[in-house]
Design a protein around this motif. Structure first.
Motif, PDB file in Angstrom:
ATOM      1  N   GLU A 261      24.890   2.998  -8.628  1.00 35.04           N
ATOM      2  CA  GLU A 261      24.105   1.776  -8.769  1.00 35.04           C
ATOM      3  C   GLU A 261      23.225   1.890 -10.009  1.00 35.04           C
ATOM      4  O   GLU A 261      22.792   2.977 -10.374  1.00 35.04           O
ATOM      5  N   ARG A 262      22.948   0.762 -10.620  1.00 34.09           N
ATOM      6  CA  ARG A 262      22.083   0.725 -11.791  1.00 34.09           C
ATOM      7  C   ARG A 262      20.698   1.221 -11.394  1.00 34.09           C
ATOM      8  O   ARG A 262      20.159   0.852 -10.368  1.00 34.09           O
ATOM      9  N   GLN A 263      20.129   2.098 -12.217  1.00 33.49           N
ATOM     10  CA  GLN A 263      18.807   2.653 -11.950  1.00 33.49           C
ATOM     11  C   GLN A 263      17.755   1.554 -12.094  1.00 33.49           C
ATOM     12  O   GLN A 263      17.763   0.795 -13.044  1.00 33.49           O
ATOM     13  N   VAL A 264      16.860   1.467 -11.115  1.00 32.88           N
ATOM     14  CA  VAL A 264      15.793   0.483 -11.129  1.00 32.88           C
ATOM     15  C   VAL A 264      14.637   1.052 -11.937  1.00 32.88           C
ATOM     16  O   VAL A 264      14.247   2.195 -11.747  1.00 32.88           O
ATOM     17  N   SER A 265      14.094   0.265 -12.857  1.00 37.94           N
ATOM     18  CA  SER A 265      12.994   0.708 -13.704  1.00 37.94           C
ATOM     19  C   SER A 265      11.663   0.175 -13.181  1.00 37.94           C
ATOM     20  O   SER A 265      11.408  -1.027 -13.225  1.00 37.94           O
ATOM     21  N   GLY A 266      10.817   1.091 -12.701  1.00 39.07           N
ATOM     22  CA  GLY A 266       9.486   0.699 -12.258  1.00 39.07           C
ATOM     23  C   GLY A 266       8.668   0.103 -13.385  1.00 39.07           C
ATOM     24  O   GLY A 266       7.906  -0.845 -13.180  1.00 39.07           O
TER      25      GLY A 266
ATOM     26  N   VAL B 287      11.077   9.856   8.984  1.00 39.58           N
ATOM     27  CA  VAL B 287      11.863   8.677   9.330  1.00 39.58           C
ATOM     28  C   VAL B 287      12.303   7.989   8.034  1.00 39.58           C
ATOM     29  O   VAL B 287      11.466   7.525   7.252  1.00 39.58           O
ATOM     30  N   ALA B 288      13.596   7.946   7.805  1.00 38.28           N
ATOM     31  CA  ALA B 288      14.139   7.268   6.626  1.00 38.28           C
ATOM     32  C   ALA B 288      14.242   5.778   6.936  1.00 38.28           C
ATOM     33  O   ALA B 288      14.992   5.371   7.811  1.00 38.28           O
ATOM     34  N   THR B 289      13.450   4.989   6.224  1.00 36.26           N
ATOM     35  CA  THR B 289      13.362   3.549   6.474  1.00 36.26           C
ATOM     36  C   THR B 289      14.036   2.784   5.351  1.00 36.26           C
ATOM     37  O   THR B 289      13.742   3.038   4.176  1.00 36.26           O
ATOM     38  N   PRO B 290      14.918   1.831   5.662  1.00 35.85           N
ATOM     39  CA  PRO B 290      15.518   1.004   4.608  1.00 35.85           C
ATOM     40  C   PRO B 290      14.413   0.239   3.866  1.00 35.85           C
ATOM     41  O   PRO B 290      13.624  -0.481   4.471  1.00 35.85           O
ATOM     42  N   THR B 291      14.339   0.454   2.554  1.00 40.42           N
ATOM     43  CA  THR B 291      13.276  -0.100   1.723  1.00 40.42           C
ATOM     44  C   THR B 291      13.889  -0.586   0.414  1.00 40.42           C
ATOM     45  O   THR B 291      14.730   0.101  -0.157  1.00 40.42           O
ATOM     46  N   PRO B 292      13.467  -1.767  -0.080  1.00 43.11           N
ATOM     47  CA  PRO B 292      13.994  -2.223  -1.371  1.00 43.11           C
ATOM     48  C   PRO B 292      13.723  -1.191  -2.474  1.00 43.11           C
ATOM     49  O   PRO B 292      12.578  -0.729  -2.633  1.00 43.11           O
ATOM     50  N   ALA B 293      14.745  -0.827  -3.203  1.00 41.59           N
ATOM     51  CA  ALA B 293      14.606   0.145  -4.291  1.00 41.59           C
ATOM     52  C   ALA B 293      13.596  -0.335  -5.322  1.00 41.59           C
ATOM     53  O   ALA B 293      12.863   0.473  -5.903  1.00 41.59           O
ATOM     54  N   ASN B 294      13.537  -1.645  -5.552  1.00 44.76           N
ATOM     55  CA  ASN B 294      12.574  -2.182  -6.520  1.00 44.76           C
ATOM     56  C   ASN B 294      11.132  -1.914  -6.083  1.00 44.76           C
ATOM     57  O   ASN B 294      10.276  -1.591  -6.907  1.00 44.76           O
ATOM     58  N   LEU B 295      10.857  -2.042  -4.808  1.00 42.66           N
ATOM     59  CA  LEU B 295       9.512  -1.795  -4.287  1.00 42.66           C
ATOM     60  C   LEU B 295       9.126  -0.330  -4.472  1.00 42.66           C
ATOM     61  O   LEU B 295       8.025  -0.016  -4.927  1.00 42.66           O
ATOM     62  N   VAL B 296      10.033   0.568  -4.158  1.00 41.95           N
ATOM     63  CA  VAL B 296       9.775   2.003  -4.318  1.00 41.95           C
ATOM     64  C   VAL B 296       9.590   2.334  -5.798  1.00 41.95           C
ATOM     65  O   VAL B 296       8.660   3.065  -6.171  1.00 41.95           O
ATOM     66  N   ALA B 297      10.433   1.788  -6.660  1.00 43.95           N
ATOM     67  CA  ALA B 297      10.340   2.074  -8.097  1.00 43.95           C
ATOM     68  C   ALA B 297       9.008   1.598  -8.674  1.00 43.95           C
ATOM     69  O   ALA B 297       8.382   2.309  -9.469  1.00 43.95           O
ATOM     70  N   LEU B 298       8.556   0.416  -8.282  1.00 47.81           N
ATOM     71  CA  LEU B 298       7.285  -0.100  -8.783  1.00 47.81           C
ATOM     72  C   LEU B 298       6.124   0.769  -8.307  1.00 47.81           C
ATOM     73  O   LEU B 298       5.245   1.139  -9.082  1.00 47.81           O
ATOM     74  N   ALA B 299       6.126   1.146  -7.038  1.00 42.77           N
ATOM     75  CA  ALA B 299       5.059   1.996  -6.511  1.00 42.77           C
ATOM     76  C   ALA B 299       5.081   3.380  -7.171  1.00 42.77           C
ATOM     77  O   ALA B 299       4.022   3.948  -7.471  1.00 42.77           O
ATOM     78  N   GLU B 300       6.268   3.918  -7.415  1.00 40.73           N
ATOM     79  CA  GLU B 300       6.371   5.211  -8.113  1.00 40.73           C
ATOM     80  C   GLU B 300       5.818   5.099  -9.531  1.00 40.73           C
ATOM     81  O   GLU B 300       5.174   6.026 -10.024  1.00 40.73           O
ATOM     82  N   TYR B 301       6.049   3.980 -10.184  1.00 39.43           N
ATOM     83  CA  TYR B 301       5.489   3.784 -11.524  1.00 39.43           C
ATOM     84  C   TYR B 301       3.960   3.769 -11.458  1.00 39.43           C
ATOM     85  O   TYR B 301       3.285   4.374 -12.293  1.00 39.43           O
TER      86      TYR B 301
ATOM     87  N   LEU C  52      17.017   4.446   1.492  1.00 41.32           N
ATOM     88  CA  LEU C  52      16.333   5.022   2.643  1.00 41.32           C
ATOM     89  C   LEU C  52      15.135   5.799   2.107  1.00 41.32           C
ATOM     90  O   LEU C  52      15.292   6.766   1.361  1.00 41.32           O
ATOM     91  N   TYR C  53      13.929   5.355   2.470  1.00 41.01           N
ATOM     92  CA  TYR C  53      12.699   5.964   1.979  1.00 41.01           C
ATOM     93  C   TYR C  53      11.996   6.677   3.126  1.00 41.01           C
ATOM     94  O   TYR C  53      11.728   6.085   4.168  1.00 41.01           O
TER      95      TYR C  53
ATOM     96  N   PRO D 241      -1.741   6.837  -1.906  1.00 42.01           N
ATOM     97  CA  PRO D 241      -1.256   6.321  -0.624  1.00 42.01           C
ATOM     98  C   PRO D 241      -0.016   5.439  -0.796  1.00 42.01           C
ATOM     99  O   PRO D 241      -0.089   4.216  -0.763  1.00 42.01           O
ATOM    100  N   MET D 242       1.116   6.071  -0.962  1.00 46.56           N
ATOM    101  CA  MET D 242       2.356   5.375  -1.307  1.00 46.56           C
ATOM    102  C   MET D 242       2.686   4.222  -0.362  1.00 46.56           C
ATOM    103  O   MET D 242       2.983   3.116  -0.812  1.00 46.56           O
ATOM    104  N   VAL D 243       2.643   4.458   0.934  1.00 41.83           N
ATOM    105  CA  VAL D 243       3.016   3.415   1.892  1.00 41.83           C
ATOM    106  C   VAL D 243       2.025   2.254   1.827  1.00 41.83           C
ATOM    107  O   VAL D 243       2.425   1.089   1.843  1.00 41.83           O
ATOM    108  N   ARG D 244       0.746   2.545   1.724  1.00 41.32           N
ATOM    109  CA  ARG D 244      -0.262   1.484   1.636  1.00 41.32           C
ATOM    110  C   ARG D 244      -0.077   0.681   0.351  1.00 41.32           C
ATOM    111  O   ARG D 244      -0.176  -0.541   0.357  1.00 41.32           O
ATOM    112  N   VAL D 245       0.203   1.364  -0.749  1.00 45.83           N
ATOM    113  CA  VAL D 245       0.432   0.675  -2.023  1.00 45.83           C
ATOM    114  C   VAL D 245       1.646  -0.247  -1.903  1.00 45.83           C
ATOM    115  O   VAL D 245       1.597  -1.406  -2.324  1.00 45.83           O
TER     116      VAL D 245
END
Length: 133
Positions: free
Chosen positions: A21-26, A113-127, A106-107, A71-75
């Motif tokens: 899959e194309r890498q999502v850019s945060g 617990v691996a939870t299905p999460t939009p890759a875009n949401l994770v990438a933005l928070a990681e950025y 799966l985040y 606080p990754m989940v809160r963000v």
């Protein structure tokens, strides 16, 4: 001839299905959704900030405001809008619907617990994690 074309089409479809899959850019997501208010460095000094009733948050100090822990989940909940539903004072848009476009991963938030999460949401928070000072 038809057999060769058919084989080429099937081979191409098979390779496309196996391609990563194309890498999502945060950073690209930040530039598209956050930069206008939070600024290029995340300090709340974007071009649209002056016109807001409350100054945007300084995103570079999220970890500092949480005893040095990001606080990754809160963000992700704030970005998504989940924790701000019904908050009429907030001018920050809920980005949940916009960030659902694209792949789901799966985040694991650290609870096993691996939870299905939009890759875009994770990438933005990681950025945003990378912006911490």
């Amino acid at each position: 001839m038809i057999r060769t074309v058919t084989l080429l089409v099937v081979a191409g479809a098979t390779l496309a299905a196996c391609a990563p899959e194309r890498q999502v850019s945060g950073r690209a997501l930040y530039d598209a959704y956050c930069l206008s208010c939070h600024g290029a460095t995340g300090r709340g000094d974007g071009p649209a900030a002056a016109g807001l009733p409350h100054p945007p948050a300084d995103l570079t100090g999220i970890a500092a405001r949480n005893d040095g822990s990001f606080p990754m989940v809160r963000v992700m909940s704030v970005i998504d809008g989940y924790t701000r539903r019904g908050d009429r004072a907030s001018v920050m848009p809920e980005l949940g619907a916009a960030l659902q476009e694209g792949p789901v991963i799966l985040y694991d938030a650290g609870d096993g617990v691996a939870t299905p999460t939009p890759a875009n949401l994770v990438a933005l928070a990681e950025y945003l994690r990378k912006l911490q000072r």
